[in-house]
Design a protein around this motif. Structure first.
Motif, short mmCIF file in Angstrom:
data_model
loop_
_atom_site.label_atom_id
_atom_site.label_comp_id
_atom_site.label_asym_id
_atom_site.label_seq_id
_atom_site.Cartn_x
_atom_site.Cartn_y
_atom_site.Cartn_z
N ALA A 305 42.30 14.66 41.83
CA ALA A 305 41.40 13.95 42.75
C ALA A 305 42.21 13.16 43.78
O ALA A 305 41.86 13.12 44.97
CB ALA A 305 40.47 13.03 41.97
N PHE A 306 43.30 12.54 43.33
CA PHE A 306 44.15 11.78 44.25
C PHE A 306 44.79 12.70 45.28
O PHE A 306 44.81 12.40 46.48
CB PHE A 306 45.22 11.02 43.46
N LEU A 307 45.30 13.84 44.83
CA LEU A 307 45.94 14.78 45.76
C LEU A 307 44.92 15.29 46.79
O LEU A 307 45.21 15.38 47.98
CB LEU A 307 46.55 15.94 44.99
N GLU A 308 43.72 15.60 46.30
CA GLU A 308 42.69 16.12 47.20
C GLU A 308 42.17 15.06 48.18
O GLU A 308 41.60 15.41 49.23
CB GLU A 308 41.52 16.67 46.39
N SER A 309 42.36 13.81 47.87
CA SER A 309 41.91 12.74 48.78
C SER A 309 42.75 12.68 50.05
O SER A 309 42.38 11.99 51.00
CB SER A 309 41.99 11.38 48.08
N ARG A 310 43.88 13.40 50.06
CA ARG A 310 44.81 13.43 51.19
C ARG A 310 45.47 12.07 51.42
O ARG A 310 46.03 11.82 52.49
CB ARG A 310 44.12 13.89 52.47
N ALA A 311 45.41 11.20 50.41
CA ALA A 311 46.04 9.88 50.55
C ALA A 311 47.50 9.90 50.13
O ALA A 311 48.24 8.96 50.43
CB ALA A 311 45.29 8.86 49.71
N ALA A 312 47.92 10.95 49.43
CA ALA A 312 49.29 11.00 48.90
C ALA A 312 50.31 11.14 50.03
O ALA A 312 50.13 11.94 50.95
CB ALA A 312 49.44 12.14 47.92
N ILE A 313 51.36 10.33 49.94
CA ILE A 313 52.50 10.45 50.85
C ILE A 313 53.71 10.80 49.97
O ILE A 313 54.25 9.94 49.29
CB ILE A 313 52.73 9.16 51.64
N GLY A 314 54.09 12.05 49.98
CA GLY A 314 55.13 12.50 49.09
C GLY A 314 54.57 13.29 47.92
O GLY A 314 53.48 13.86 48.00
N LYS A 315 55.28 13.29 46.82
CA LYS A 315 54.99 14.15 45.67
C LYS A 315 54.18 13.43 44.59
O LYS A 315 54.46 12.29 44.25
CB LYS A 315 56.31 14.64 45.08
N VAL A 316 53.21 14.14 44.04
CA VAL A 316 52.45 13.63 42.89
C VAL A 316 53.00 14.30 41.63
O VAL A 316 53.14 15.53 41.57
CB VAL A 316 50.95 13.95 43.04
N LEU A 317 53.33 13.47 40.63
CA LEU A 317 53.91 13.97 39.39
C LEU A 317 52.96 13.74 38.22
O LEU A 317 52.22 12.77 38.17
CB LEU A 317 55.23 13.26 39.09
N LEU A 318 53.04 14.66 37.27
CA LEU A 318 52.34 14.56 35.99
C LEU A 318 53.41 14.37 34.91
O LEU A 318 54.29 15.22 34.78
CB LEU A 318 51.52 15.82 35.72
N THR A 319 53.35 13.29 34.18
CA THR A 319 54.44 12.95 33.26
C THR A 319 53.99 13.02 31.81
O THR A 319 52.81 12.88 31.49
CB THR A 319 54.97 11.54 33.56
N LEU A 320 54.96 13.24 30.94
CA LEU A 320 54.72 13.30 29.51
C LEU A 320 55.63 12.32 28.79
O LEU A 320 56.64 11.89 29.30
CB LEU A 320 54.96 14.71 28.97
#
Length: 320
Positions: A305-320
């Motif tokens: 949802a955050f990525l699709e909002s187009r608000a991201a500047i740079g890379k979105v990561l999913l962490t474990l």
């Protein structure tokens, strides 16, 4: 293990954190315990049903990430258990465990952590071939970068500046344009006036190269290139471009070329050599990955949802 899965196409909330059987590595594969996964718009497109998905539901998204070898190929001294590795092009990365072709593994140096690897491998290798294979950038070239505040865009701006190019970055908001300037661009403009800004920057001549990942902007990209210039088309974030009349290319001696990372990652040596050069740029400080946000993998729906909002500047990561 657990994985982020979905069994129908739709919005971000179709994603679920579910228990799945551990993957069983096939011949020439290793089992990697994931630590960080890169999120890309291609994952969104597959979730929506716009891109092809193999197999049957439930599906697991993700193509790039980093972690530690849990189960190696028998007798393999290069990638033993415990070896830190990354990859840019192996399916089903949105999981705690991933079976990865050994030939696609990239060894991680001690000074490149999992988040950095997951933030740069796919998009950094893309930016790398754009400046070295699709168009050989030379000092003084004027380059226009679409979506300059995105994951590829910010890295591409930095690589262009390291090569001595004059860079005009296009971004949709003031905060994104600020980030583009911070990455080293000489000029950052919005999508309303970028063709005119390119002409003003070049004294009316146009750019040597325009990097277009938007698609619908291709006609304007061709108009913004100088006589004898090049447009590199490598994405269609806003949809397919209109057809191009080849007479336009002839009349202005333009080059229109396509770009795809998989055509340059031709084998294990090529991908590891290119990744090593990428890591060296990070080590030298000429390339600084920007992480927009980190989300636990189990909260992947929020990350989408955050990525699709187009608000991201740079890379979105999913962490474990």
């Amino acid at each position: 293990m657990h994985a982020l899965t979905f069994d129908r196409f739709g919005p971000a909330d179709v994603l679920r954190w579910t228990e799945r059987p551990d993957p069983q590595p096939g011949p020439g594969q290793v089992l990697v315990r994931m630590q960080s996964v890169g999120l890309n718009f291609a994952d969104v497109y597959r979730r929506n049903g716009n891109y092809h998905l193999s197999g049957t539901a439930p599906w697991v998204l993700g193509y790039e990430g980093a972690g530690v070898v849990e189960l190696p190929v028998a007798g393999d001294s290069q990638f033993p258990a415990g070896r830190r590795v990354g990859f840019a092009d192996m399916a089903h990365a949105n999981a705690e465990l991933v079976a990865v072709d050994r030939d696609r593994l990239i060894p991680l140096p001690d000074d490149i952590d999992a988040d950095t690897a997951a933030a740069v491998l796919l998009q950094g290798l893309t930016a790398q071939y754009l400046v070295s294979d699709s168009f050989v950038v030379r000092a003084g070239d004027v380059a226009v970068v679409h979506a300059a505040a995105g994951g590829v865009g910010l890295l591409l701006v930095q690589m262009l500046k390291a090569l001595g190019a004059v860079v005009l970055g296009i971004a949709s908001s003031e905060s994104k344009r600020d980030a583009v300037i911070a990455a080293g661009a000489d000029v950052a403009v919005g999508y309303q006036d970028w063709v005119e800004a390119t002409r003003a920057l070049t004294g009316g001549h146009g750019a040597n190269v325009v990097y277009d990942s938007v698609g619908r902007t291709l006609a304007d990209s061709l108009a913004a290139a100088r006589i004898g210039g090049t447009v590199v088309f490598y994405g269609m974030a806003a949809g397919d471009p209109d057809p191009v009349d080849p007479r336009l290319l002839m009349d202005r001696s333009l080059t229109l070329t396509g770009g795809d990372l998989w055509n340059v990652l031709t084998g294990p040596e090529a991908r590891r050599e290119r990744a090593a050069a990428l890591f060296q740029q990070i080590r030298q400080g000429t390339l600084k990955p920007q992480i927009a946000a980190r989300f636990p993998l189990r909260e992947g729906a929020a990350a989408h949802a955050f990525l699709e909002s187009r608000a991201a500047i740079g890379k979105v990561l999913l962490t474990l």
